[in-house]
Design a protein around this motif. Structure first.
Motif, PDB file in Angstrom:
ATOM      1  N   ALA A  53       0.842  -1.198   0.000  1.00  0.00           N
ATOM      2  CA  ALA A  53       0.000   0.000   0.000  1.00  0.00           C
ATOM      3  C   ALA A  53       0.869   1.236   0.000  1.00  0.00           C
ATOM      4  O   ALA A  53       2.028   1.216   0.408  1.00  0.00           O
ATOM      5  CB  ALA A  53      -0.911   0.002   1.224  1.00  0.00           C
ATOM      6  N   GLY A  54       0.277   2.331  -0.460  1.00  0.00           N
ATOM      7  CA  GLY A  54       0.975   3.605  -0.473  1.00  0.00           C
ATOM      8  C   GLY A  54      -0.005   4.720  -0.207  1.00  0.00           C
ATOM      9  O   GLY A  54      -1.179   4.477   0.076  1.00  0.00           O
ATOM     10  N   PRO A  55       0.426   5.968  -0.296  1.00  0.00           N
ATOM     11  CA  PRO A  55      -0.464   7.090  -0.045  1.00  0.00           C
ATOM     12  C   PRO A  55      -1.585   7.158  -1.084  1.00  0.00           C
ATOM     13  O   PRO A  55      -1.452   6.640  -2.190  1.00  0.00           O
ATOM     14  CB  PRO A  55       0.453   8.310  -0.148  1.00  0.00           C
ATOM     15  CG  PRO A  55       1.629   7.848  -0.944  1.00  0.00           C
ATOM     16  CD  PRO A  55       1.791   6.408  -0.608  1.00  0.00           C
ATOM     17  N   ALA A  56      -2.685   7.780  -0.709  1.00  0.00           N
ATOM     18  CA  ALA A  56      -3.830   7.902  -1.608  1.00  0.00           C
ATOM     19  C   ALA A  56      -3.405   8.573  -2.910  1.00  0.00           C
ATOM     20  O   ALA A  56      -2.732   9.599  -2.904  1.00  0.00           O
ATOM     21  CB  ALA A  56      -4.932   8.710  -0.932  1.00  0.00           C
ATOM     22  N   GLY A  57      -3.779   7.969  -4.024  1.00  0.00           N
ATOM     23  CA  GLY A  57      -3.463   8.527  -5.327  1.00  0.00           C
ATOM     24  C   GLY A  57      -2.084   8.190  -5.847  1.00  0.00           C
ATOM     25  O   GLY A  57      -1.727   8.589  -6.950  1.00  0.00           O
TER      26      GLY A  57
END
Length: 392
Positions: A53-57
């Motif tokens: 997972a990573g930051p939104a967008g």
């Protein structure tokens, strides 16, 4: 180091292949002779897995910035600092609460990583960090009031970077020296980046001279080398252009023999140029220009291997000021620069860039596939066996 040697290069390539991450390379054309290690590896273009997972967008994809020992690879994935172990597993560097993006810029043979972090929406203020593989958290090492970043670390644990606009060297978390401007530089000169450190401890950076005189602006940027230990004064490296504010010359790396690579950039409105440059001791001559990759008008050199004199970067063709054709490049230290292939089946206008080179003939960077509109951190194994001269 950003381009540090891996003691288990051939075994690493095999381990990644077994992890099922390899996409076969396109047909390899004739290549220049490469390091002896190339004989023991299998040519492939390896797309590395993303972190979970990573930051939104942030989407998918990433880039390779450094090779460590025992198969360790480091860089960025989904907008966050990340590293990959020899089995192909992607690991997110544990980022403190309040930070949303960043990257690992370098890793040494002991798993010590360095880089920079950013908070959401704050693209102008970076926070320098170190991270020891396996630790529970990163260590922030910079001032909280001004942008800072760490750019490289050698196997002795010496770390270099910029802290609130001041070029510094750290050891065991403590500043051991601030890096001075060369004595022969104009009083307006400032160090604007620290770009690498080699095994011995020689450091390379980039300086900028900028001043007005008689209503005329003089602007010059040039590499600087600080010898290990600080016992000798820094060298100002010569550049082709020293009085044009549209032109800048920067260093990007230094190898264990003190060879420095970088590039000269001209940027003025829609006019763009990129010219590769290579310096060697005793730093008393203009840089060498190795030429261009066939079919491309411009080239940057963005990394050099520790001991094999292999440099990598990006070949570019600009159209109306925009980079229209982009492909990872490989220069074996003599002869003409070559291109590195895209994975088999990639769209013809796909793009790639190279940012790291190891002594065991691997190259790391990023690949963008126009077929799927996705980006991937990528490794070229046995790179000298894949590098080719494109047809004009």
């Amino acid at each position: 180091m950003r381009n540090s040697m891996s003691a288990a290069g051939a075994a690493t390539a095999a381990a990644i292949a077994l992890a099922g991450l390899i996409t076969a390379a396109g047909p390899a054309a004739a290549a220049a002779p490469g390091p002896a290690a190339a004989k023991a590896c299998a040519p492939a273009v390896v797309k590395l897995a993303d972190i979970a997972a990573g930051p939104a967008g942030a989407g998918n994809g990433g880039t390779v910035k450094a090779f460590g020992a025992n198969g360790l690879i480091a860089g960025q994935s989904r907008g966050l600092p990340a590293y990959w172990t020899a089995d192909g597993t992607a690991h997110a560097v544990p980022v403190p609460e309040g930070f949303q993006s960043g990257e690992v810029k370098a890793v040494n043979a002991k798993g010590l990583m360095v880089g920079a972090l950013r908070r959401p929406g704050d693209y102008d203020h970076s926070f320098a960090f170190t991270y020891q593989q396996g630790a529970a958290a990163v260590a922030l090492v910079n001032s909280a009031t001004a942008p800072s970043t760490l750019t490289d670390v050698n196997d002795a644990g010496r770390v270099v970077g910029m802290d609130a606009g001041v070029p510094k060297e750290w050891l065991n978390g403590k500043v051991v020296r601030e890096l001075p401007v060369p004595a022969d530089a104009h009083p307006s000169t400032k160090i604007i980046s620290v770009d690498g450190i080699n095994k011995r401890g020689d450091i390379v950076g980039t300086a900028l001279t900028y001043y007005w005189e008689d209503d005329v602006v003089t602007s010059k940027s040039f590499p600087v080398v600080w010898p290990a230990g600080g016992g000798y004064p820094p060298y100002s490296l010569r550049v082709w252009t020293d009085s044009d504010y549209t032109v800048g010359t920067r260093a990007t790396g230094i190898d264990d023999l003190g060879r420095v690579v970088g590039h000269e950039d001209r940027s003025y409105r829609d006019w763009q140029e990129r010219k590769p440059a290579a310096w060697k001791k005793p730093y008393d001559a203009l840089p060498a220009d190795p030429g261009r990759v066939g079919g491309f008008e411009h080239l940057t050199l963005d990394a050099i291997s520790p001991t094999t004199n292999v440099s990598v970067g990006t070949a570019v063709t600009f159209v109306e000021g925009y980079a229209n054709h982009i492909q990872a490049a490989y220069w074996p230290g003599k002869g003409s620069p070559l291109a590195l292939p895209h994975p088999a089946g990639a769209a013809p206008d796909s793009r790639s860039e190279a940012f790291a080179a190891s002594d065991d003939d691997r190259v790391g960077g990023t690949f963008y596939d126009w077929n799927t509109m996705t980006a991937s951190a990528v490794v070229w194994t046995c790179a000298s066996g894949q590098a080719y001269a494109p047809k004009a």
